[in-house]
Design a protein around this motif. Structure first.
Motif, PDB file in Angstrom:
ATOM      1  N   PRO A  41      54.901  49.370  78.139  1.00  0.00           N
ATOM      2  CA  PRO A  41      54.747  48.996  77.395  1.00  0.00           C
ATOM      3  C   PRO A  41      55.105  50.274  76.614  1.00  0.00           C
ATOM      4  O   PRO A  41      54.627  51.501  76.820  1.00  0.00           O
ATOM      5  CB  PRO A  41      53.128  49.450  77.466  1.00  0.00           C
ATOM      6  CG  PRO A  41      52.686  49.792  79.453  1.00  0.00           C
ATOM      7  CD  PRO A  41      54.386  49.098  79.779  1.00  0.00           C
ATOM      8  N   GLU A  42      54.620  50.063  75.059  1.00  0.00           N
ATOM      9  CA  GLU A  42      54.958  51.516  74.502  1.00  0.00           C
ATOM     10  C   GLU A  42      53.775  51.891  74.407  1.00  0.00           C
ATOM     11  O   GLU A  42      52.385  51.491  74.118  1.00  0.00           O
ATOM     12  CB  GLU A  42      55.219  51.005  73.463  1.00  0.00           C
ATOM     13  CG  GLU A  42      56.856  50.622  72.700  1.00  0.00           C
ATOM     14  CD  GLU A  42      57.024  50.266  71.519  1.00  0.00           C
ATOM     15  OE1 GLU A  42      56.636  50.797  70.712  1.00  0.00           O
ATOM     16  OE2 GLU A  42      57.792  49.148  71.424  1.00  0.00           O
ATOM     17  N   ILE A  43      53.818  53.497  74.454  1.00  0.00           N
ATOM     18  CA  ILE A  43      52.759  54.169  74.876  1.00  0.00           C
ATOM     19  C   ILE A  43      52.536  55.093  73.251  1.00  0.00           C
ATOM     20  O   ILE A  43      52.887  55.340  72.121  1.00  0.00           O
ATOM     21  CB  ILE A  43      52.841  55.838  75.230  1.00  0.00           C
ATOM     22  CG1 ILE A  43      53.532  55.470  76.939  1.00  0.00           C
ATOM     23  CG2 ILE A  43      51.702  56.949  75.480  1.00  0.00           C
ATOM     24  CD1 ILE A  43      54.101  56.773  77.355  1.00  0.00           C
ATOM     25  N   PRO A  44      51.544  54.471  72.745  1.00  0.00           N
ATOM     26  CA  PRO A  44      50.698  55.410  70.802  1.00  0.00           C
ATOM     27  C   PRO A  44      51.050  55.984  70.814  1.00  0.00           C
ATOM     28  O   PRO A  44      50.361  56.916  71.449  1.00  0.00           O
ATOM     29  CB  PRO A  44      49.787  54.117  71.008  1.00  0.00           C
ATOM     30  CG  PRO A  44      49.008  53.668  71.598  1.00  0.00           C
ATOM     31  CD  PRO A  44      50.020  53.414  73.029  1.00  0.00           C
ATOM     32  N   GLU A  45      50.466  56.490  69.230  1.00  0.00           N
ATOM     33  CA  GLU A  45      50.406  57.868  69.118  1.00  0.00           C
ATOM     34  C   GLU A  45      49.029  58.216  69.233  1.00  0.00           C
ATOM     35  O   GLU A  45      48.789  59.391  70.171  1.00  0.00           O
ATOM     36  CB  GLU A  45      50.223  58.686  67.815  1.00  0.00           C
ATOM     37  CG  GLU A  45      50.457  59.664  66.999  1.00  0.00           C
ATOM     38  CD  GLU A  45      51.696  60.296  67.860  1.00  0.00           C
ATOM     39  OE1 GLU A  45      51.438  61.475  68.213  1.00  0.00           O
ATOM     40  OE2 GLU A  45      52.664  60.240  68.639  1.00  0.00           O
ATOM     41  N   VAL A  46      47.833  57.751  69.723  1.00  0.00           N
ATOM     42  CA  VAL A  46      46.871  57.576  69.940  1.00  0.00           C
ATOM     43  C   VAL A  46      46.022  56.392  71.317  1.00  0.00           C
ATOM     44  O   VAL A  46      46.435  55.123  70.882  1.00  0.00           O
ATOM     45  CB  VAL A  46      45.342  57.204  68.421  1.00  0.00           C
ATOM     46  CG1 VAL A  46      44.834  56.945  69.032  1.00  0.00           C
ATOM     47  CG2 VAL A  46      46.023  58.626  67.295  1.00  0.00           C
ATOM     48  N   VAL A  47      45.933  56.808  72.345  1.00  0.00           N
ATOM     49  CA  VAL A  47      45.664  56.676  73.046  1.00  0.00           C
ATOM     50  C   VAL A  47      44.753  56.268  73.394  1.00  0.00           C
ATOM     51  O   VAL A  47      44.007  54.650  74.651  1.00  0.00           O
ATOM     52  CB  VAL A  47      46.556  57.151  74.527  1.00  0.00           C
ATOM     53  CG1 VAL A  47      48.488  57.116  73.954  1.00  0.00           C
ATOM     54  CG2 VAL A  47      46.279  58.207  75.153  1.00  0.00           C
ATOM     55  N   ALA A  48      43.291  57.105  72.963  1.00  0.00           N
ATOM     56  CA  ALA A  48      41.857  56.585  73.846  1.00  0.00           C
ATOM     57  C   ALA A  48      41.888  57.385  72.085  1.00  0.00           C
ATOM     58  O   ALA A  48      41.502  57.862  71.345  1.00  0.00           O
ATOM     59  CB  ALA A  48      41.402  57.135  74.206  1.00  0.00           C
ATOM     60  N   ARG A  49      40.005  56.921  71.866  1.00  0.00           N
ATOM     61  CA  ARG A  49      39.556  57.423  71.053  1.00  0.00           C
ATOM     62  C   ARG A  49      37.697  57.376  71.828  1.00  0.00           C
ATOM     63  O   ARG A  49      36.975  56.647  72.297  1.00  0.00           O
ATOM     64  CB  ARG A  49      39.092  56.067  69.891  1.00  0.00           C
ATOM     65  CG  ARG A  49      39.894  56.447  68.692  1.00  0.00           C
ATOM     66  CD  ARG A  49      39.714  55.919  67.259  1.00  0.00           C
ATOM     67  NE  ARG A  49      41.032  55.180  67.184  1.00  0.00           N
ATOM     68  CZ  ARG A  49      41.708  54.747  66.218  1.00  0.00           C
ATOM     69  NH1 ARG A  49      41.465  53.754  67.209  1.00  0.00           N
ATOM     70  NH2 ARG A  49      42.114  55.283  65.223  1.00  0.00           N
ATOM     71  N   VAL A  50      37.703  59.123  71.075  1.00  0.00           N
ATOM     72  CA  VAL A  50      36.057  58.890  71.415  1.00  0.00           C
ATOM     73  C   VAL A  50      34.902  59.589  70.742  1.00  0.00           C
ATOM     74  O   VAL A  50      34.850  60.739  69.525  1.00  0.00           O
ATOM     75  CB  VAL A  50      36.176  60.279  72.851  1.00  0.00           C
ATOM     76  CG1 VAL A  50      34.295  60.650  73.523  1.00  0.00           C
ATOM     77  CG2 VAL A  50      36.929  60.206  74.279  1.00  0.00           C
ATOM     78  N   GLY A  51      34.297  58.236  70.396  1.00  0.00           N
ATOM     79  CA  GLY A  51      33.686  58.399  68.724  1.00  0.00           C
ATOM     80  C   GLY A  51      34.254  57.925  68.151  1.00  0.00           C
ATOM     81  O   GLY A  51      35.495  58.067  67.551  1.00  0.00           O
ATOM     82  N   ASP A  52      33.893  59.880  67.255  1.00  0.00           N
ATOM     83  CA  ASP A  52      34.380  59.879  66.110  1.00  0.00           C
ATOM     84  C   ASP A  52      36.149  61.113  66.375  1.00  0.00           C
ATOM     85  O   ASP A  52      37.331  61.074  65.711  1.00  0.00           O
ATOM     86  CB  ASP A  52      34.660  60.484  64.498  1.00  0.00           C
ATOM     87  CG  ASP A  52      34.198  61.883  65.843  1.00  0.00           C
ATOM     88  OD1 ASP A  52      33.742  62.257  66.295  1.00  0.00           O
ATOM     89  OD2 ASP A  52      32.527  62.325  63.736  1.00  0.00           O
ATOM     90  N   GLN A  53      36.450  61.103  67.926  1.00  0.00           N
ATOM     91  CA  GLN A  53      37.978  61.956  68.055  1.00  0.00           C
ATOM     92  C   GLN A  53      38.482  60.899  68.737  1.00  0.00           C
ATOM     93  O   GLN A  53      38.497  59.983  69.852  1.00  0.00           O
ATOM     94  CB  GLN A  53      36.809  63.137  69.348  1.00  0.00           C
ATOM     95  CG  GLN A  53      35.988  63.775  68.967  1.00  0.00           C
ATOM     96  CD  GLN A  53      35.441  64.999  69.736  1.00  0.00           C
ATOM     97  OE1 GLN A  53      35.509  64.542  71.259  1.00  0.00           O
ATOM     98  NE2 GLN A  53      34.643  65.945  69.276  1.00  0.00           N
ATOM     99  N   THR A  54      39.749  61.665  68.601  1.00  0.00           N
ATOM    100  CA  THR A  54      41.028  60.497  68.914  1.00  0.00           C
ATOM    101  C   THR A  54      41.454  61.017  69.997  1.00  0.00           C
ATOM    102  O   THR A  54      41.836  63.182  70.650  1.00  0.00           O
ATOM    103  CB  THR A  54      42.264  60.219  67.541  1.00  0.00           C
ATOM    104  OG1 THR A  54      42.587  61.619  67.543  1.00  0.00           O
ATOM    105  CG2 THR A  54      41.611  60.063  67.183  1.00  0.00           C
TER     106      THR A  54
END
Length: 363
Positions: A41-54
């Motif tokens: 799988p390709e690794i996206p630029e943003v891999v997770a979000r915690v609330g409003d933080q990436t």
């Protein structure tokens, strides 16, 4: 209890040659050429979000860097293992085909069938006597731990099989000379840089690159073999030491490796090498510094070198190069690129060295 001598073996035996040689062709599927069908799988630029933080890709790759390095090392080791098995299968196939041809030629020369020749060779090995069974039992009873009367039939079968294997080896060695056999398949070689502390001239026809661990008991066990090689071959062999500390099972191996390189800075690698192996139970940093003092090294300079981890990167490079060459345990040797693993007996190593010396003289 199953002892080593009881384990079943697949004989390269003329007696069992018909079964071994039933398939005339050899199917070779290259595992190295096969493509990996697993889709990563390709690794996206943003891999997770915690609330409003990436959490971005770079942070995850940094967190996974050590694990990814381990995975890459494992991949390279598996790749080299597959290559060795592949080449070994080819070498065995070449030998089987040659032996079938030799058997046919010798049977024709004697004016008999191949089956009759097999039976004649089998009969010539003779029977195993009770005295031979008794002698084997007495020599090995500490390992066997069973009454002689109970295990005698298995001992007899084992000794008979060993005699057949030896008779076959002797027969084919003679046939190879008589019919002028020349094996042309080149040995598998792995390109390994001979960088590190060395014993022997750079012009030696044989270079042994050793990957070793100062806390490894098997690495210590092979030292007499290396001494025998130096004594027998002299300037024909050069030994290069490279670091491969297995820190997961030898927690002091990393600092011992660095200590040997700090000693090398002051021209005493081999003296430290010998001392580290002779005193494997004392490899903590204070012990290493005490050894340096005992060897007459500049204590302050050695201590600064060891504490600063000046040579940690060199050790890491050796580990990566070893993994890329297929090393997964120690000791591991590359004799002009030909791989040998473990604390092998002198005879095993000498066989490869002799072959390399012959090749060098022939060329």
């Amino acid at each position: 209890m199953t002892t080593e001598w009881m384990r079943p073996r697949t004989p390269k035996s003329i007696v069992g040659l018909a079964a071994v040689a039933a398939a005339a062709g050899t199917l070779w599927v290259s595992s190295l050429a096969a493509q990996d069908n697993a889709k990563k799988p390709e690794i996206p630029e943003v891999v997770a979000r915690v609330g409003d933080q990436t959490i971005d890709r770079a942070a995850v790759l940094e967190e996974a860097s050590k694990s990814l390095e381990d995975v890459e090392a494992e991949r390279l080791q598996c790749q080299q293992t597959a290559a060795r098995k592949e080449h070994g299968a080819l070498e065995s196939a070449v030998e089987r085909v040659v032996h079938r041809r030799l058997l046919a030629l010798e049977a024709e020369r004697r004016g008999m069938t191949e089956d009759a020749l097999r039976e004649e060779l089998k009969a010539n090995t003779g029977e195993i006597t009770d005295a031979e069974v008794d002698a084997f039992y007495e020599a090995n009873k500490a390992q066997i731990q069973e009454p002689k009367e109970q295990i005698a039939p298995r001992i007899r079968d084992y000794l008979k099989q060993q005699r057949l294997v030896k008779a076959d080896a002797d027969f084919f060695a003679e046939m190879e000379k008589n019919f002028k056999v020349d094996y042309l398949l080149e040995p598998l070689r792995v390109e390994v840089a001979a960088t590190g502390s060395a014993r022997g001239p750079a012009t030696a026809p044989v270079t042994i690159v050793e990957f070793s661990d100062f806390q490894c008991p098997y690495c210590k066990r092979v030292l007499p073999t290396l001494d025998q090689i130096a004594e027998k071959y002299g300037d024909k062999v050069r030994v290069v030491y490279r670091q491969f500390p297995l820190v997961s099972i030898h927690p002091n191996a990393q600092k011992a490796a660095e200590a040997s390189l700090c000693a090398a800075d002051q021209g005493k690698f081999w003296e430290m090498h010998d001392l580290l192996f002779n005193e494997q139970q004392k490899l903590n940093p204070p012990d290493l510094k005490e050894k340096a003092t005992r060897l007459g090294l500049d204590a302050a300079s050695f201590g600064e070198c060891l504490d600063s981890e000046r040579h940690a990167e060199t050790v890491a490079t050796d580990l990566k190069d070893g993994a890329a060459a297929g090393v997964s345990g120690t000791p591991a040797f590359f004799i002009n690129g030909r791989f040998l693993s473990g604390a092998v007996p002198f005879e095993n190593m000498a066989e490869l060295i002799d072959d390399e010396v012959r090749r060098a003289e022939r060329d």
